[in-house]
Design a protein around this motif. Structure first.
Motif, PDB file in Angstrom:
ATOM      1  N   VAL A 180       1.026  -1.233   0.102  1.00  0.00           N
ATOM      2  CA  VAL A 180      -0.021  -0.096  -0.066  1.00  0.00           C
ATOM      3  C   VAL A 180       0.764   1.202   0.144  1.00  0.00           C
ATOM      4  O   VAL A 180       1.862   1.307   0.754  1.00  0.00           O
ATOM      5  CB  VAL A 180      -0.911  -0.150   1.272  1.00  0.00           C
ATOM      6  N   ARG A 181       0.544   2.395  -0.659  1.00  0.00           N
ATOM      7  CA  ARG A 181       1.257   3.630  -0.790  1.00  0.00           C
ATOM      8  C   ARG A 181       0.183   4.423  -0.281  1.00  0.00           C
ATOM      9  O   ARG A 181      -0.653   4.908  -0.603  1.00  0.00           O
ATOM     10  CB  ARG A 181       1.772   3.931  -2.233  1.00  0.00           C
ATOM     11  N   LEU A 182       0.758   5.530   0.704  1.00  0.00           N
ATOM     12  CA  LEU A 182      -0.200   6.546   1.157  1.00  0.00           C
ATOM     13  C   LEU A 182       0.111   7.813   0.483  1.00  0.00           C
ATOM     14  O   LEU A 182       1.471   8.211   0.147  1.00  0.00           O
ATOM     15  CB  LEU A 182       0.181   6.770   2.662  1.00  0.00           C
ATOM     16  N   VAL A 183      -0.843   8.391   0.020  1.00  0.00           N
ATOM     17  CA  VAL A 183      -0.701   9.890  -0.350  1.00  0.00           C
ATOM     18  C   VAL A 183      -1.235  10.736   0.547  1.00  0.00           C
ATOM     19  O   VAL A 183      -2.482  10.704   1.077  1.00  0.00           O
ATOM     20  CB  VAL A 183      -1.415   9.772  -1.916  1.00  0.00           C
ATOM     21  N   LEU A 184      -0.532  11.904   0.456  1.00  0.00           N
ATOM     22  CA  LEU A 184      -0.943  12.876   1.723  1.00  0.00           C
ATOM     23  C   LEU A 184      -0.551  14.299   0.893  1.00  0.00           C
ATOM     24  O   LEU A 184       0.347  14.463  -0.131  1.00  0.00           O
ATOM     25  CB  LEU A 184      -0.430  12.809   2.970  1.00  0.00           C
ATOM     26  N   THR A 185      -1.113  15.414   1.425  1.00  0.00           N
ATOM     27  CA  THR A 185      -0.568  16.689   1.287  1.00  0.00           C
ATOM     28  C   THR A 185       0.127  17.498   2.614  1.00  0.00           C
ATOM     29  O   THR A 185      -0.318  16.709   3.784  1.00  0.00           O
ATOM     30  CB  THR A 185      -1.626  17.763   0.909  1.00  0.00           C
ATOM     31  N   PRO A 186       0.944  18.078   2.347  1.00  0.00           N
ATOM     32  CA  PRO A 186       1.660  18.647   3.670  1.00  0.00           C
ATOM     33  C   PRO A 186       0.750  19.444   4.454  1.00  0.00           C
ATOM     34  O   PRO A 186       0.897  20.692   4.734  1.00  0.00           O
ATOM     35  CB  PRO A 186       2.938  19.388   3.041  1.00  0.00           C
ATOM     36  N   GLU A 187      -0.171  18.949   4.932  1.00  0.00           N
ATOM     37  CA  GLU A 187      -1.135  19.725   5.980  1.00  0.00           C
ATOM     38  C   GLU A 187      -1.459  18.817   7.436  1.00  0.00           C
ATOM     39  O   GLU A 187      -1.170  17.639   7.137  1.00  0.00           O
ATOM     40  CB  GLU A 187      -2.368  19.868   5.421  1.00  0.00           C
ATOM     41  N   GLN A 199       7.781  16.429  10.042  1.00  0.00           N
ATOM     42  CA  GLN A 199       7.033  15.627  10.480  1.00  0.00           C
ATOM     43  C   GLN A 199       6.710  14.309   9.807  1.00  0.00           C
ATOM     44  O   GLN A 199       6.844  13.142  10.548  1.00  0.00           O
ATOM     45  CB  GLN A 199       5.716  16.065  11.284  1.00  0.00           C
ATOM     46  N   VAL A 200       6.463  14.273   8.417  1.00  0.00           N
ATOM     47  CA  VAL A 200       6.139  13.360   7.783  1.00  0.00           C
ATOM     48  C   VAL A 200       7.441  12.368   7.841  1.00  0.00           C
ATOM     49  O   VAL A 200       7.285  11.322   7.790  1.00  0.00           O
ATOM     50  CB  VAL A 200       6.071  13.608   6.551  1.00  0.00           C
ATOM     51  N   GLU A 201       8.539  12.999   7.472  1.00  0.00           N
ATOM     52  CA  GLU A 201       9.981  12.003   7.731  1.00  0.00           C
ATOM     53  C   GLU A 201       9.808  11.401   8.886  1.00  0.00           C
ATOM     54  O   GLU A 201      10.398  10.229   8.982  1.00  0.00           O
ATOM     55  CB  GLU A 201      11.220  12.992   7.526  1.00  0.00           C
ATOM     56  N   GLN A 202       9.717  11.835  10.024  1.00  0.00           N
ATOM     57  CA  GLN A 202       9.583  11.222  11.370  1.00  0.00           C
ATOM     58  C   GLN A 202       8.606  10.132  11.544  1.00  0.00           C
ATOM     59  O   GLN A 202       8.895   9.130  12.235  1.00  0.00           O
ATOM     60  CB  GLN A 202       9.459  12.194  12.545  1.00  0.00           C
ATOM     61  N   SER A 203       7.535  10.690  10.957  1.00  0.00           N
ATOM     62  CA  SER A 203       6.244   9.696  11.167  1.00  0.00           C
ATOM     63  C   SER A 203       6.307   8.453  10.566  1.00  0.00           C
ATOM     64  O   SER A 203       5.949   7.278  11.012  1.00  0.00           O
ATOM     65  CB  SER A 203       4.803  10.412  10.959  1.00  0.00           C
ATOM     66  N   PHE A 204       7.087   8.437   9.287  1.00  0.00           N
ATOM     67  CA  PHE A 204       7.214   7.443   8.476  1.00  0.00           C
ATOM     68  C   PHE A 204       8.683   7.031   8.415  1.00  0.00           C
ATOM     69  O   PHE A 204       9.131   6.585   7.273  1.00  0.00           O
ATOM     70  CB  PHE A 204       6.427   7.646   6.985  1.00  0.00           C
ATOM     71  N   ALA A 205       9.567   6.941   9.518  1.00  0.00           N
ATOM     72  CA  ALA A 205      10.755   6.517   9.275  1.00  0.00           C
ATOM     73  C   ALA A 205      11.065   5.157   8.860  1.00  0.00           C
ATOM     74  O   ALA A 205      10.273   4.400   9.193  1.00  0.00           O
ATOM     75  CB  ALA A 205      11.353   6.785  10.736  1.00  0.00           C
ATOM     76  N   GLY A 206      11.996   4.992   7.740  1.00  0.00           N
ATOM     77  CA  GLY A 206      12.235   3.830   7.282  1.00  0.00           C
ATOM     78  C   GLY A 206      11.646   3.752   5.890  1.00  0.00           C
ATOM     79  O   GLY A 206      11.731   2.852   5.278  1.00  0.00           O
ATOM     80  N   VAL A 213       5.731  27.719   2.083  1.00  0.00           N
ATOM     81  CA  VAL A 213       6.790  26.647   1.843  1.00  0.00           C
ATOM     82  C   VAL A 213       7.302  26.667   3.327  1.00  0.00           C
ATOM     83  O   VAL A 213       7.539  25.455   3.905  1.00  0.00           O
ATOM     84  CB  VAL A 213       7.888  27.439   1.034  1.00  0.00           C
ATOM     85  N   MET A 214       7.286  27.617   4.242  1.00  0.00           N
ATOM     86  CA  MET A 214       7.651  27.321   5.581  1.00  0.00           C
ATOM     87  C   MET A 214       6.691  26.377   6.198  1.00  0.00           C
ATOM     88  O   MET A 214       7.270  25.589   7.123  1.00  0.00           O
ATOM     89  CB  MET A 214       7.922  28.626   6.409  1.00  0.00           C
ATOM     90  N   ALA A 215       5.389  26.526   6.027  1.00  0.00           N
ATOM     91  CA  ALA A 215       4.380  25.826   6.704  1.00  0.00           C
ATOM     92  C   ALA A 215       4.628  24.479   6.341  1.00  0.00           C
ATOM     93  O   ALA A 215       4.403  23.498   7.139  1.00  0.00           O
ATOM     94  CB  ALA A 215       2.948  26.375   6.455  1.00  0.00           C
ATOM     95  N   GLN A 216       4.756  24.252   4.985  1.00  0.00           N
ATOM     96  CA  GLN A 216       5.062  22.801   4.607  1.00  0.00           C
ATOM     97  C   GLN A 216       6.102  22.195   4.833  1.00  0.00           C
ATOM     98  O   GLN A 216       6.317  21.147   5.199  1.00  0.00           O
ATOM     99  CB  GLN A 216       4.638  22.621   2.992  1.00  0.00           C
ATOM    100  N   LEU A 221      -1.795  14.574   7.697  1.00  0.00           N
ATOM    101  CA  LEU A 221      -0.984  13.922   8.192  1.00  0.00           C
ATOM    102  C   LEU A 221      -1.302  13.013   9.266  1.00  0.00           C
ATOM    103  O   LEU A 221      -1.005  12.117   9.352  1.00  0.00           O
ATOM    104  CB  LEU A 221       0.267  14.777   8.458  1.00  0.00           C
ATOM    105  N   ALA A 222      -2.061  13.779  10.215  1.00  0.00           N
ATOM    106  CA  ALA A 222      -2.767  12.858  11.447  1.00  0.00           C
ATOM    107  C   ALA A 222      -3.685  11.636  10.919  1.00  0.00           C
ATOM    108  O   ALA A 222      -3.292  10.568  11.355  1.00  0.00           O
ATOM    109  CB  ALA A 222      -3.623  13.697  12.026  1.00  0.00           C
ATOM    110  N   GLU A 223      -4.383  12.052   9.714  1.00  0.00           N
ATOM    111  CA  GLU A 223      -4.819  10.861   8.883  1.00  0.00           C
ATOM    112  C   GLU A 223      -3.976   9.694   8.524  1.00  0.00           C
ATOM    113  O   GLU A 223      -4.398   8.553   8.562  1.00  0.00           O
ATOM    114  CB  GLU A 223      -6.028  11.299   8.155  1.00  0.00           C
TER     115      GLU A 223
END
Length: 398
Positions: free
Chosen positions: A209-216, A268-275, A259-262, A220-222
Motif C-alpha cells: 500500500v502507498r499512502l498519498v498525503l498533502t503537507p497539512e 514531521q512526515v519524515e519522522q512519522s514514516f521513518a524507514g 513553503v515554511m508551513a509545509q 498527516l494525522a489521518e
C-alpha cells in the motif's frame, strides 16, 4: 504473480492522479498494466481524459483502465443473503424501502469491488495491477472481516447449518420467521472464502500500500492513523507520496509562508514514516490530464527509483522462536503501549488499538503456551509466550 500496488489517502489529496501516473509509468516501461478504481466516486476517467467503463479499457499501449461497477458486484455477491434478510424483515412488518436499506452493510460495495481484483490477479493477464482505493484505509480495514469471522466460520456455522437443516420445520413455526436455506449458507461461505482470498493477495509479498498525503497537519494525522491501522491488519506500506508541495524557488512572500508551513509538516512526515521512502511531488500550475502528462508526473516523482519494486523484509506480523517459547511481533507504528489493549481468547490474540480491533489466530504450536508479557518497542508490539508447564513451575516456586 502480478505486482499489486494500492493507493489510499484522505479525499482530495490527489490519490487518483498519483495512482494513474504510476500505472502510466509502469506501462511505459513495458509492463502489462491495469489500473483499477474501487472508489465509488471514480476519478480515473477524469485523470486520463477519456471515457472509462466497467470493463478494462485500453488508453495507451499496455495500459488498461477499469472503474469497477460496485453496485453490480454487490448484487452478485450479496444477493442471496440480502433476499433472505428482506424476507425476514417483511415477515416482521418492516417497510420494504427501509428493509432494503437495513440489508446493506455500510462500505460493503467498496469492499466487494475488490473481488474484481481477485479475478484479475488469478487471470495472469497482467504484470502490474494498480488499485485506486476509496479515501482512507476504511476499505482495507473492512477486509479484516474474514479473519474476525474465522472462528464463527470454522466452529459455529457448520453446527448452525446442521441444526437448521434438522429442525427447520419446528424453528419456522416457533420463531414465526423463515429459517435460512442451503443457498444462504452457501452464499455466506462463498463470500467469506472470496474475501479471504483477496485479503491473502493484498497481504502477500507482491502487494503493498502507498499512502498519498498533502503537507497539512490534519492530512498527516489521518495518514499516521492509516499507517498504524494498515500494519495492524497485516498490510505492507511501502512508501509515502507527499503531493502538492510548493517549490521554494522564486517564491513571493505569500508562497514563502506556505513553503515554511509545509516544510514543518514535511519534517514531521519524515519522522512519522521513518524507514519508508517519502516521494515529493511539486504543486503544478495545472492539473495533469492524459497519459503523457501523468507519465511525466510519475517520472519526476520517483526520480529514477523503481516505483514497482516489491517490498523487502518480513511483513508486519511474524513469530520468532525462543528457548522457552516464542515472541509474536506485530508492527504498530506511531503507537505507545498505553494505546494497545491485549487479550487472549482461546487460540486467538485480540489486539485493540483505539477503535480498531484485530483477531489474530495464533499458530498451532502456541496453543500450549500462555502470554508471559508484552511491550511496544520501536513501533512494534512484542508479545512473549512461554510453555504452560514452564510458567506453572515458576509460579509454584514463588
Amino acid at each position: 504473480m502480478a505486482r499489486i500496488l494500492l493507493f489510499t489517502g484522505k479525499g482530495g489529496v490527489g490519490k487518483s492522479t498519483v495512482a494513474a501516473g504510476t500505472a502510466a509509468l509502469s506501462a511505459a516501461a513495458g509492463n502489462r498494466t491495469l489500473v483499477l478504481s474501487t472508489d465509488a466516486a471514480h476519478s480515473l476517467a477524469d485523470a486520463f481524459g477519456t471515457a472509462v467503463g466497467a470493463e478494462p479499457t485500453e488508453v495507451a499501449p499496455r495500459l488498461f483502465v477499469q472503474q469497477v461497477d460496485a453496485q453490480l458486484r454487490f448484487e452478485q455477491s450479496w444477493s442471496d443473503i440480502q433476499r433472505y434478510l428482506l424476507t425476514v424483515l417483511d415477515v416482521v412488518g418492516v417497510d420494504p424501502v427501509a428493509a432494503e436499506e437495513l440489508t446493506v452493510i455500510p462500505g460493503a460495495e467498496e469492499v466487494l469491488a475488490l473481488l474484481e481484483l481477485r479475478l484479475h490477479a488469478r487471470s495472469d493477464a497482467w504484470d502490474v495491477i494498480v488499485v485506486d482505493c476509496a479515501p482512507t484505509a476504511e476499505t482495507l480495514r473492512l477486509l479484516a472481516l474474514p479473519e474476525a469471522l474465522g472462528w464463527y466460520m470454522t466452529r459455529v456455522l457448520p453446527i448452525e447449518r446442521r441444526v437448521v437443516k434438522v429442525l427447520k420445520p419446528v424453528l419456522n413455526r416457533a420463531a414465526g420467521v423463515p429459517m435460512p436455506g442451503d443457498n444462504v449458507f452457501d452464499a455466506v461461505e462463498r463470500l467469506h472464502a472470496e474475501l479471504d482470498e483477496v485479503r491473502g493477495l493484498l497481504s502477500g509479498p507482491q502487494s503493498s500500500v502507498r499512502l498519498v498525503l498533502t503537507p497539512e497537519r490534519v492530512v498527516l494525522a489521518e495518514a499516521r492513523r492509516s499507517y498504524t491501522t494498515l500494519s495492524l491488519f497485516g498490510y505492507r506500506v511501502d512508501g509515502v507520496v507527499a503531493n502538492r508541495v510548493f517549490p521554494a524557488e522564486n517564491a513571493d512572500d505569500w508562497r514563502a509562508g506556505w513553503v515554511m508551513a509545509q516544510d514543518d509538516v514535511l519534517a514531521q512526515v519524515e519522522q512519522s514514516f521513518a524507514g519508508l521512502p517519502v516521494w515529493r511531488s511539486v504543486y503544478r500550475t495545472g492539473e495533469p490530464v492524459g497519459v503523457p502528462a501523468l507519465t511525466e508526473l510519475a517520472r519526476t516523482l520517483y526520480d529514477g527509483v523503481d516505483p514497482l519494486a516489491a517490498p523487502t523484509g518480513e511483513g508486519p506480523f511474524r513469530v520468532t522462536r525462543t528457548s522457552d517459547g516464542a515472541i509474536v511481533r506485530l508492527r504498530l507504528p506511531n503507537v505507545t503501549r498505553a494505546e494497545v489493549d491485549l487479550a487472549r481468547h482461546g487460540d486467538d490474540l485480540v489486539v485493540t488499538v483505539g477503535s480498531y480491533r484485530r483477531l489474530l489466530t495464533l499458530p498451532a504450536g502456541l496453543s500450549r503456551h500462555r502470554v508471559a508479557g508484552a511491550r511496544v518497542e520501536a513501533g512494534e508490539l512484542q508479545v512473549r509466550f512461554e510453555e504452560q508447564t514452564l510458567v506453572d513451575a515458576q509460579e509454584r516456586t514463588t
